[in-house]
Design an enzyme around this catalytic site. Sequence first.
Site, PDB file in Angstrom:
ATOM      1  N   PRO A  49     -35.267   6.976 -32.469  1.00 48.47           N
ATOM      2  CA  PRO A  49     -34.152   6.952 -31.514  1.00 48.47           C
ATOM      3  C   PRO A  49     -32.993   7.830 -31.970  1.00 48.47           C
ATOM      4  CG  PRO A  49     -34.001   5.058 -32.932  1.00 48.47           C
ATOM      5  CD  PRO A  49     -35.220   5.825 -33.385  1.00 48.47           C
ATOM      6  N   TRP A  50     -31.917   7.810 -31.189  1.00 52.67           N
ATOM      7  CA  TRP A  50     -30.787   8.697 -31.435  1.00 52.67           C
ATOM      8  C   TRP A  50     -29.652   8.059 -32.212  1.00 52.67           C
ATOM      9  CZ3 TRP A  50     -26.582   6.419 -29.395  1.00 52.67           C
ATOM     10  CH2 TRP A  50     -26.761   5.556 -28.299  1.00 52.67           C
ATOM     11  N   LYS A 105     -41.401  12.681 -34.141  1.00 53.32           N
ATOM     12  CA  LYS A 105     -40.815  13.221 -32.914  1.00 53.32           C
ATOM     13  C   LYS A 105     -39.506  12.462 -32.661  1.00 53.32           C
ATOM     14  CE  LYS A 105     -39.847  13.984 -28.487  1.00 53.32           C
ATOM     15  NZ  LYS A 105     -38.729  13.341 -27.791  1.00 53.32           N
ATOM     16  N   SER A 144     -35.614  11.663 -30.916  1.00 53.35           N
ATOM     17  CA  SER A 144     -35.029  11.661 -29.577  1.00 53.35           C
ATOM     18  C   SER A 144     -34.560  13.060 -29.213  1.00 53.35           C
ATOM     19  CB  SER A 144     -33.848  10.685 -29.537  1.00 53.35           C
ATOM     20  OG  SER A 144     -33.069  10.889 -28.379  1.00 53.35           O
ATOM     21  N   SER A 159     -36.088   1.669 -26.913  1.00 49.47           N
ATOM     22  CA  SER A 159     -35.851   0.675 -25.867  1.00 49.47           C
ATOM     23  C   SER A 159     -37.109  -0.124 -25.549  1.00 49.47           C
ATOM     24  CB  SER A 159     -35.361   1.367 -24.593  1.00 49.47           C
ATOM     25  OG  SER A 159     -36.412   2.099 -23.985  1.00 49.47           O
ATOM     26  N   GLU A 212     -40.396  -1.416 -32.633  1.00 50.32           N
ATOM     27  CA  GLU A 212     -39.114  -2.041 -32.935  1.00 50.32           C
ATOM     28  C   GLU A 212     -38.214  -1.777 -31.743  1.00 50.32           C
ATOM     29  OE1 GLU A 212     -35.214  -1.837 -35.853  1.00 50.32           O
ATOM     30  OE2 GLU A 212     -36.761  -0.297 -36.013  1.00 50.32           O
ATOM     31  N   CYS A 251     -29.531  -1.754 -33.765  1.00 47.29           N
ATOM     32  CA  CYS A 251     -30.530  -2.727 -33.308  1.00 47.29           C
ATOM     33  C   CYS A 251     -30.088  -4.165 -33.564  1.00 47.29           C
ATOM     34  CB  CYS A 251     -31.886  -2.449 -33.962  1.00 47.29           C
ATOM     35  SG  CYS A 251     -31.846  -2.462 -35.768  1.00 47.29           S
TER      36      CYS A 251
END
Length: 292
Positions: free
Chosen positions: A146-147, A171, A173, A223, A244, A278
């Site tokens: 994620p970012w 890979k 975000s 998400s 996660e 998170c």
Amino acid sequence: MAPPTFKMLINGKLVEGEGTFDVINPSTGEVFAQAPECSEAQLDEAVRAAREAFPGWSKTQVKDRQAAMAKAAKILEKNVDALVETLVKEQGKPTHLAKQEIQGCIATMQHAAERDFQFEKVIVDDDKEKVIQKYVPLGVVGGITPWNFPPLMATWKFVEALTMGNTCIIKPSHFTPLSTLHLGELLKDAFPPGVLAMLTGDKSQGKWLVAHKDVDKISFTGSTRAGISIQKAAADTLKRVVLELGGNDAAIVLDDADPKEAAKGLFDFAMSNSGQVCIAIKRASSSRSQRN
């Protein structure tokens, strides 16, 4: 000043994408860089290289894999300021928090380099049977990150995978691709070709990675909606999946807590990294006496 440019890491080489996409500095709302757009053919090449590198890498002694991880940590130690600058521009967190994140990447690598791994454990050994639990490398692992903590999340995924003897393709975000690419450029020679790859692009690359028949496992942080899509896409190849996803974390204020101190703690844990964590607090419960 010229905008920063980074390349993808595929099979031990730094390569440009078949196209580019904009990267926005969230503090200004302006495009400040271009990132490479990975084609499906380039992703296939990365998977093929990872598959070919796996037999040799998985057979190396764990001490040799740990030595490579220690080397990677030292490379990052020499480039903290440059990584911090990249992270601040693309993700927007303050400099001191960005530095903490890069230090976290280094600490993760150092821990893996020093950890006493136990890959085999005797569970039962008696007159009737002997049961041995073994941990063995799986193959090619795809990590989709994620970012909110781009380099740290990437590091958490590939460090564990590589130290265990797997190969890994990351890979990130498409909102925050540059710090991960920056990691790839710095670590290009820390591991043999094909062992670690860094690819960037929009959502298509993640879908290709999840569906690829030669990827053995997917580790995703993001998400819940995206996690559901990944679980469905991975089902066709029966690959292993670790998700996660977003939560609804609670805080409990006990009767003997100081309300002012509790309020400060609640705010800090709710709003750290602009609330994009998170484990950020989303709700709080307290006794009636505290509410009064």
